[in-house]
Design a protein around this motif. Structure first.
Motif, mmCIF file in Angstrom:
data_model
loop_
_atom_site.group_PDB
_atom_site.id
_atom_site.type_symbol
_atom_site.label_atom_id
_atom_site.label_comp_id
_atom_site.label_asym_id
_atom_site.label_seq_id
_atom_site.Cartn_x
_atom_site.Cartn_y
_atom_site.Cartn_z
ATOM 1 N N VAL A 76 57.364 -85.560 28.820
ATOM 2 C CA VAL A 76 56.431 -84.482 28.472
ATOM 3 C C VAL A 76 56.829 -83.179 29.139
ATOM 4 O O VAL A 76 56.889 -82.118 28.499
ATOM 5 N N THR A 77 57.121 -83.231 30.437
ATOM 6 C CA THR A 77 57.399 -82.001 31.181
ATOM 7 C C THR A 77 58.785 -81.439 30.879
ATOM 8 O O THR A 77 58.954 -80.230 30.726
ATOM 9 N N SER A 78 59.795 -82.307 30.777
ATOM 10 C CA SER A 78 61.157 -81.807 30.582
ATOM 11 C C SER A 78 61.365 -81.252 29.183
ATOM 12 O O SER A 78 62.251 -80.405 28.978
ATOM 13 N N ASN A 79 60.568 -81.690 28.215
ATOM 14 C CA ASN A 79 60.685 -81.176 26.855
ATOM 15 C C ASN A 79 59.566 -80.198 26.505
ATOM 16 O O ASN A 79 59.426 -79.818 25.338
ATOM 17 N N ALA A 80 58.786 -79.795 27.509
ATOM 18 C CA ALA A 80 57.713 -78.812 27.313
ATOM 19 C C ALA A 80 56.813 -79.201 26.148
ATOM 20 O O ALA A 80 56.467 -78.374 25.311
ATOM 21 N N MET A 81 56.414 -80.489 26.107
ATOM 22 C CA MET A 81 55.613 -80.967 24.986
ATOM 23 C C MET A 81 54.191 -80.426 25.006
ATOM 24 O O MET A 81 53.635 -80.072 23.959
ATOM 25 N N ILE A 82 53.595 -80.372 26.190
ATOM 26 C CA ILE A 82 52.186 -79.996 26.300
ATOM 27 C C ILE A 82 52.047 -78.877 27.314
ATOM 28 O O ILE A 82 52.508 -78.999 28.455
ATOM 29 N N SER A 83 51.418 -77.787 26.917
ATOM 30 C CA SER A 83 51.098 -76.680 27.813
ATOM 31 C C SER A 83 49.580 -76.598 27.971
ATOM 32 O O SER A 83 48.833 -77.187 27.175
ATOM 33 N N PRO A 84 49.081 -75.893 28.981
ATOM 34 C CA PRO A 84 47.632 -75.842 29.202
ATOM 35 C C PRO A 84 46.838 -75.307 28.020
ATOM 36 O O PRO A 84 45.647 -75.626 27.888
ATOM 37 N N ILE A 337 60.615 -77.730 21.151
ATOM 38 C CA ILE A 337 59.514 -76.788 21.175
ATOM 39 C C ILE A 337 60.081 -75.407 21.450
ATOM 40 O O ILE A 337 60.872 -75.219 22.377
ATOM 41 N N GLN A 338 59.734 -74.454 20.617
ATOM 42 C CA GLN A 338 60.257 -73.114 20.804
ATOM 43 C C GLN A 338 59.823 -72.541 22.143
ATOM 44 O O GLN A 338 58.676 -72.710 22.569
ATOM 45 N N GLU A 339 60.761 -71.889 22.827
ATOM 46 C CA GLU A 339 60.449 -71.283 24.117
ATOM 47 C C GLU A 339 59.394 -70.201 23.944
ATOM 48 O O GLU A 339 59.382 -69.466 22.963
ATOM 49 N N THR A 340 58.515 -70.118 24.920
ATOM 50 C CA THR A 340 57.422 -69.165 24.849
ATOM 51 C C THR A 340 57.297 -68.425 26.164
ATOM 52 O O THR A 340 57.656 -68.946 27.222
ATOM 53 N N ASP A 341 56.800 -67.220 26.079
ATOM 54 C CA ASP A 341 56.539 -66.404 27.267
ATOM 55 C C ASP A 341 55.046 -66.351 27.572
ATOM 56 O O ASP A 341 54.563 -65.432 28.230
ATOM 57 N N ASP A 342 54.302 -67.354 27.062
ATOM 58 C CA ASP A 342 52.859 -67.400 27.266
ATOM 59 C C ASP A 342 52.555 -67.423 28.757
ATOM 60 O O ASP A 342 53.084 -68.244 29.517
ATOM 61 N N SER A 343 51.686 -66.524 29.205
ATOM 62 C CA SER A 343 51.344 -66.449 30.622
ATOM 63 C C SER A 343 50.588 -67.680 31.088
ATOM 64 O O SER A 343 50.515 -67.956 32.288
ATOM 65 N N LEU A 347 55.355 -71.414 35.374
ATOM 66 C CA LEU A 347 56.767 -71.058 35.468
ATOM 67 C C LEU A 347 57.643 -72.296 35.568
ATOM 68 O O LEU A 347 58.730 -72.343 34.994
ATOM 69 N N ALA A 348 57.180 -73.309 36.296
ATOM 70 C CA ALA A 348 57.969 -74.533 36.439
ATOM 71 C C ALA A 348 58.182 -75.211 35.096
ATOM 72 O O ALA A 348 59.254 -75.750 34.815
ATOM 73 N N THR A 349 57.163 -75.173 34.239
ATOM 74 C CA THR A 349 57.290 -75.774 32.914
ATOM 75 C C THR A 349 58.308 -75.024 32.083
ATOM 76 O O THR A 349 59.114 -75.627 31.355
ATOM 77 N N ARG A 350 58.294 -73.688 32.149
ATOM 78 C CA ARG A 350 59.258 -72.914 31.379
ATOM 79 C C ARG A 350 60.677 -73.151 31.876
ATOM 80 O O ARG A 350 61.632 -73.161 31.095
ATOM 81 N N ARG A 351 60.843 -73.341 33.179
ATOM 82 C CA ARG A 351 62.172 -73.631 33.717
ATOM 83 C C ARG A 351 62.671 -74.985 33.240
ATOM 84 O O ARG A 351 63.843 -75.136 32.887
ATOM 85 N N ARG A 352 61.775 -75.982 33.236
ATOM 86 C CA ARG A 352 62.177 -77.296 32.729
ATOM 87 C C ARG A 352 62.551 -77.202 31.263
ATOM 88 O O ARG A 352 63.488 -77.874 30.796
ATOM 89 N N GLN A 353 61.811 -76.401 30.498
ATOM 90 C CA GLN A 353 62.092 -76.259 29.076
ATOM 91 C C GLN A 353 63.495 -75.720 28.860
ATOM 92 O O GLN A 353 64.228 -76.192 27.976
ATOM 93 N N LYS A 354 63.903 -74.745 29.650
ATOM 94 C CA LYS A 354 65.236 -74.169 29.501
ATOM 95 C C LYS A 354 66.314 -75.133 29.984
ATOM 96 O O LYS A 354 67.423 -75.164 29.461
ATOM 97 N N ARG A 355 65.974 -75.949 30.983
ATOM 98 C CA ARG A 355 66.984 -76.832 31.571
ATOM 99 C C ARG A 355 67.235 -78.061 30.718
ATOM 100 O O ARG A 355 68.376 -78.454 30.510
ATOM 101 N N TYR A 356 66.172 -78.668 30.196
ATOM 102 C CA TYR A 356 66.307 -79.945 29.507
ATOM 103 C C TYR A 356 66.223 -79.842 27.990
ATOM 104 O O TYR A 356 66.486 -80.819 27.300
ATOM 105 N N ASN A 357 65.825 -78.675 27.476
ATOM 106 C CA ASN A 357 65.674 -78.579 26.034
ATOM 107 C C ASN A 357 67.018 -78.771 25.350
ATOM 108 O O ASN A 357 68.063 -78.416 25.887
#
Length: 460
Positions: A76-84, A337-343, A347-357
């Protein structure tokens, strides 16, 4: 002079690192065997293992559960499946896989809610969770009282989950037909399935309709993620059945963690878990499951399922090997999942998304999809779309707008059955066949316009 490692010109010291590594590995294995032989968990080295006869007997119950949940959470976290800010719909069939998926999502949901309540500024919202069950009574002709009891059991399971509460959506599969259309929806579904004479094609069509029903539930109720409980065992069967059916081109799209080709992206967070592990967890934690009356598979799907089960009994690593081998296929651009700049996204989730996507090959992409299975079309399938330019309403256009596998397995060969099939199709599929692929063909034609001959030109 004595030979030393610094002065020796021979190769007598060349194997020393390998020997040290082998010695270290052997020592570690010996230590692990001693721990297991002493009746202790390999991880915590404190509690007794689950069972001496179990495949995962090296772990105790707590470590076994923590290991499974760790796989789920990492996916879930490495592929940014779920955000708040997401609203997740969990597809629940009553089986062990979907039951574990629901339990793990609920655990993440409860933890997020506790963090939200404990935070003073409450800056991060808590993602929403809903549960969907597709009622297929009209297809399998199960006794109404047994199906009603199954629905009640599912509702009881969802209600027993600790707060925050989850909304349950129980929808019949014939809901894929718009309520505004004329005729009985159940009768239309029966006619649609009766028009398909191939047993495998009928099973596949039912699977596609189930996905269509889940997509409709998610879209109508404001969910932006659809989570399925597909595990390694089911994906391994799909890899072989897709290969047999000639779906090799679209296979990479179906076996990734994320599938965003749908209106509501589909998530597979249990992709690294085995079916027997999920069954064992349900027994250890006392997770209730619901057994539904379903006809056993009689076509290719049933044969492959039995074959993979036999392979797994002979060698417990066979399913993992099949999925790992298929995982080397190049994914499509929509398998992330498309990268997002949603506030609201940490930040840790966005970093994982870039690293493992996934880093797909952008040249290996498709914008046209089969109107039945929604699989990406290959170049040969795209060439058949030229018939749509002359004919968009006849049954022949349906054949041109679907992949070769659906054309062979699902579309009736009898012209009368094909007319019946096309007349009772859900409006969503009809619209997709008429417009989506025709638009894609128009784009393709524009791209190769310079290479086409005009009517007045002769071939050289």
């Amino acid at each position: 002079m004595a030979c030393s490692a610094s002065t020796c010109q021979s190769t007598c010291y060349s194997d020393q690192p390998d020997q040290q590594h082998s010695t270290s590995t052997a020592s570690t294995n010996k230590t692990n065997r001693n721990i297991i032989s002493n009746g202790l968990c390999l991880k915590c080295k404190t509690n007794p293992p689950i069972s001496a006869a179990a495949a995962d007997s090296q772990f105790c119950a707590d470590c076994f559960r923590a290991n499974l949940f760790g796989k789920f959470r990492f996916a879930v976290t490495s592929n940014a499946m779920i955000s708040p800010s997401d609203n997740v719909l969990v597809a629940f069939s009553g089986g062990p896989s979907s039951r574990v998926a629901l339990e793990f999502v609920h655990e993440m949901h409860s933890k997020a809610q506790k963090n939200f309540d404990a935070c003073r500024d409450r800056s991060l919202p808590v993602f929403g969770v809903g549960v969907a069950f597709v009622d297929e009574t009209s297809v399998y002709s199960a006794p109404s009282d047994e199906e009603d009891r199954a629905v009640q059991d599912i509702a009881s399971i969802v209600e027993k989950l600790a707060p925050p509460p989850k909304q349950l959506h129980v929808v019949p599969i014939e809901n894929v037909f718009y309520s505004s259309e004329c005729g009985d929806e159940g009768e239309r579904l029966k006619k649609l399935l009766d028009a398909v004479t191939d047993p495998t094609g009928k099973e596949d069509l039912l699977l596609h309709l189930r996905m269509l029903a889940l997509q409709k539930i998610a879209s109508e109720n404001g969910y932006n993620r659809l989570l399925l409980g597909s595990c390694i065992s089911r994906i391994a069967c799909h890899v072989l059945t897709a290969t047999v059916k000639g779906q090799g081109y679209s296979l990479p799209a179906d076996i990734q963690y994320v599938d965003s080709r749908w209106e509501i992206p589909v998530l597979l967070p249990l992709r690294d878990c085995l079916a027997h592990e999920l069954n064992m967890l349900c027994r250890l934690d006392g997770l209730e499951t619901v057994e539904l009356i379903r006809n056993p598979g009689t076509g290719i799907n049933g044969l492959v399922s039995s074959f993979v089960s036999l392979l797994q009994e002979e060698n417990p690593s066979r399913e993992c090997t099949i999925v790992r081998t298929a995982g080397k296929l190049i994914p499509f651009h929509f398998n992330r999942i498309q990268e997002t700049d949603d506030s609201n996204v940490p930040l840790a989730t966005r970093r994982r998304q870039k690293r493992y996507n996934l880093k797909p090959n952008e040249c290996f992409s498709s914008e046209s999809f089969c109107f039945i299975c929604n699989g990406p079309l290959s170049k040969s399938d795209l060439l058949s779309l030229r018939t749509l330019e002359q004919c968009q309403t006849s049954p022949d256009a349906l054949s041109a707008a679907c992949c070769s596998s659906c054309r062979f397995q699902i579309l009736p060969q009898d012209p009368l059955l094909l007319d019946q099939f096309s007349s009772v199709l859900p409006q969503q599929l009809v619209s997709r066949a008429k417009h989506d692929n025709y638009d894609s063909y128009s784009v393709l034609r524009e791209q190769i316009q310079d290479c086409l001959l005009s009517e007045g030109e002769d071939e050289m």
